[in-house]
Design a protein around this motif. Structure first.
Motif, mmCIF file in Angstrom:
data_model
loop_
_atom_site.group_PDB
_atom_site.id
_atom_site.type_symbol
_atom_site.label_atom_id
_atom_site.label_comp_id
_atom_site.label_asym_id
_atom_site.label_seq_id
_atom_site.Cartn_x
_atom_site.Cartn_y
_atom_site.Cartn_z
ATOM 1 N N SER A 11 0.829 -1.197 0.000
ATOM 2 C CA SER A 11 0.000 0.000 0.000
ATOM 3 C C SER A 11 0.864 1.248 0.000
ATOM 4 O O SER A 11 2.049 1.207 0.351
ATOM 5 C CB SER A 11 -0.936 0.020 1.218
ATOM 6 O OG SER A 11 -0.189 0.098 2.425
ATOM 7 N N SER B 295 -4.057 3.676 -0.822
ATOM 8 C CA SER B 295 -4.455 2.756 -1.884
ATOM 9 C C SER B 295 -3.501 1.576 -1.874
ATOM 10 O O SER B 295 -2.282 1.763 -1.700
ATOM 11 C CB SER B 295 -4.427 3.455 -3.247
ATOM 12 O OG SER B 295 -4.867 2.577 -4.264
ATOM 13 N N ALA C 298 -3.234 -3.166 -2.325
ATOM 14 C CA ALA C 298 -3.787 -4.433 -2.814
ATOM 15 C C ALA C 298 -3.345 -5.561 -1.904
ATOM 16 O O ALA C 298 -2.242 -5.522 -1.334
ATOM 17 C CB ALA C 298 -3.344 -4.694 -4.254
ATOM 18 N N ARG C 299 -4.212 -6.550 -1.773
ATOM 19 C CA ARG C 299 -3.929 -7.772 -1.024
ATOM 20 C C ARG C 299 -3.738 -8.924 -2.006
ATOM 21 O O ARG C 299 -4.488 -9.048 -2.980
ATOM 22 C CB ARG C 299 -5.087 -8.089 -0.082
ATOM 23 C CG ARG C 299 -5.423 -6.981 0.884
ATOM 24 C CD ARG C 299 -6.805 -7.151 1.498
ATOM 25 N NE ARG C 299 -6.997 -8.465 2.086
ATOM 26 C CZ ARG C 299 -8.171 -8.918 2.542
ATOM 27 N NH1 ARG C 299 -9.252 -8.133 2.460
ATOM 28 N NH2 ARG C 299 -8.270 -10.100 3.068
ATOM 29 N N LEU D 103 -6.041 -11.223 -6.399
ATOM 30 C CA LEU D 103 -5.588 -9.857 -6.191
ATOM 31 C C LEU D 103 -6.789 -9.022 -5.791
ATOM 32 O O LEU D 103 -7.764 -8.917 -6.543
ATOM 33 C CB LEU D 103 -4.954 -9.299 -7.462
ATOM 34 C CG LEU D 103 -4.460 -7.840 -7.390
ATOM 35 C CD1 LEU D 103 -3.307 -7.725 -6.401
ATOM 36 C CD2 LEU D 103 -4.041 -7.349 -8.768
ATOM 37 N N PRO E 118 -7.716 -5.345 -4.703
ATOM 38 C CA PRO E 118 -7.369 -3.940 -4.487
ATOM 39 C C PRO E 118 -8.310 -3.281 -3.487
ATOM 40 O O PRO E 118 -9.480 -3.665 -3.350
ATOM 41 C CB PRO E 118 -7.515 -3.322 -5.881
ATOM 42 C CG PRO E 118 -8.512 -4.192 -6.574
ATOM 43 C CD PRO E 118 -8.310 -5.578 -6.033
ATOM 44 N N TYR E 119 -7.814 -2.265 -2.795
ATOM 45 C CA TYR E 119 -8.639 -1.535 -1.830
ATOM 46 C C TYR E 119 -8.133 -0.108 -1.720
ATOM 47 O O TYR E 119 -7.005 0.216 -2.092
ATOM 48 C CB TYR E 119 -8.606 -2.209 -0.458
ATOM 49 C CG TYR E 119 -7.289 -2.084 0.264
ATOM 50 C CD1 TYR E 119 -7.052 -1.034 1.147
ATOM 51 C CD2 TYR E 119 -6.268 -3.011 0.059
ATOM 52 C CE1 TYR E 119 -5.831 -0.907 1.796
ATOM 53 C CE2 TYR E 119 -5.056 -2.892 0.705
ATOM 54 C CZ TYR E 119 -4.839 -1.840 1.576
ATOM 55 O OH TYR E 119 -3.631 -1.716 2.217
ATOM 56 N N SER E 120 -8.982 0.750 -1.174
ATOM 57 C CA SER E 120 -8.630 2.141 -0.912
ATOM 58 C C SER E 120 -9.326 2.590 0.356
ATOM 59 O O SER E 120 -10.384 2.058 0.726
ATOM 60 C CB SER E 120 -9.035 3.058 -2.078
ATOM 61 O OG SER E 120 -8.359 2.704 -3.264
ATOM 62 N N HIS F 126 -12.444 -4.490 0.222
ATOM 63 C CA HIS F 126 -11.390 -5.441 0.583
ATOM 64 C C HIS F 126 -10.361 -4.858 1.554
ATOM 65 O O HIS F 126 -9.193 -5.265 1.525
ATOM 66 C CB HIS F 126 -10.690 -5.945 -0.676
ATOM 67 C CG HIS F 126 -11.586 -6.711 -1.594
ATOM 68 N ND1 HIS F 126 -12.251 -7.855 -1.203
ATOM 69 C CD2 HIS F 126 -11.951 -6.478 -2.887
ATOM 70 C CE1 HIS F 126 -12.965 -8.309 -2.208
ATOM 71 N NE2 HIS F 126 -12.818 -7.501 -3.237
#
Length: 323
Positions: free
Chosen positions: A122, A148, A150-151, A157, A159-161, A199
């Motif tokens: 991140s 921002s 990603a896991r 994959l 992504p998250y924010s 996520h």
């Protein structure tokens, strides 16, 4: 850190003021124990209770500590630890544009009790606090942060924010001609709005729940959350202790406060969290502030919306607006 945890949390940090810019940088290696016991309590929850006040986290406009030990509401496979590397830049944006800013990149790996691993990367950009003077001696401040990332886990994959905005205001209640002491009685307001996508990592959701706590409730009362709005109002009245002693510092005050919050609580799913539950907490109370040998002490008595009365003692001062 913390002798009550079955495993220690370790942080190694190197800081320098030179990196081709005014602010400098921080490089940090960490390993945090974030598991919960069989009763759903974190290792830190066995410690004496402290006042649930945002000033405990941010008494000097700092950041939320990276070690999060609040419970994770997941019965099947709870988190055990996280470890990784964080690199931060202080003042990456020119001070001619933004007076205070920071940026960081984080790479970490989490592990669960059943040995499931997940890698997370991140980047975070923070700006503020921006301080502005208001009429009649009042002040306001504004700060924001955006993350921002990603896991990666289970060949997926995710992504998250996330983002947060915090505003603070301090209003003197009397003019200098009316005030009875050298210190002013003040009205202090603080509001924080936070939101995240689906996520959001579980330990980040726990950190969000911890930072949105209301005085009178335990730090684990909220559980993991992905969005919240939190408000606090305080009337801070300076007092004079009737003791004639030359070395006695008259810095005591009484605080009348009211806290409230609304949030969405996350429900664990196969990948991250599957659904949200809207809930809220609120409380009112009174507190005493006094420094003893230079150590700021706080003692609060609160009444929650559920009718529960609690008393909490802690170290640290109330938040303030500083340039």
């Amino acid at each position: 850190s913390g002798s009550l945890a079955p495993e220690p949390s370790i942080t190694l940090r190197f800081s320098d003021d030179k990196f081709g810019m005014n602010g400098g940088y921080d490089a940090e290696l960490f390993r945090d124990y974030i598991a919960v016991d069989d009763e759903g309590k974190s290792a830190a929850s066995n410690a004496p209770p402290v006042a649930a006040d945002t000033a405990d986290i941010d008494a000097t406009n700092g950041e939320l500590p990276p070690v999060v030990t609040s419970p994770i509401v997941e019965e099947e496979d709870a988190l055990l630890c996280r470890q990784g590397f964080k690199f931060s830049l202080r003042g990456p944006i020119s001070s001619n544009i933004v007076r205070r800013s920071s940026a960081s990149a984080l790479l970490e790996r989490t592990s669960t009790r059943k040995g499931v691993h997940e890698s997370i990367g991140s980047a975070t950009l923070s700006a503020g606090p921006f301080v502005q003077d208001l009429p009649l001696g009042a002040q306001t401040t504004f700060a924001t942060s955006v993350t921002s990332g990603a896991r990666v886990g289970g060949k997926r994959l995710l992504p998250y924010s996330s983002a947060s905005i915090t505003t603070r205001q301090i209003f003197p209640l009397f003019t200098e001609g009316i005030a009875t002491t050298s210190e002013q009685a003040k009205l202090a307001l603080q509001h924080t709005l936070m939101g995240a996508t689906h996520h959001l990592p579980r330990h980040e959701a726990n950190a969000a729940g911890l930072s949105a706590r209301v005085r009178g409730y335990s730090g684990s009362a909220n559980g993991p959350i992905d969005s919240s709005i939190v408000g606090s109002a305080e009337i801070r009245i300076p007092i004079t202790i009737p003791i004639r002693k030359e070395k006695l510092v008259q810095d005591g005050s009484i605080v009348f406060f009211g806290d409230w919050m609304f949030a969405t609580r996350q429900t664990p799913g196969k990948y991250g969290f599957s659904s949200d539950e809207i809930f809220g907490n609120s409380s009112i109370g009174i507190g005493l502030r006094k420094s003893v040998q230079g150590i700021p002490l706080k003692y609060d008595i609160s009444l929650t919306k559920d009718g529960r009365v609690g008393a909490f003692a802690s170290l640290g001062g109330d938040w303030d607006i500083i340039y």
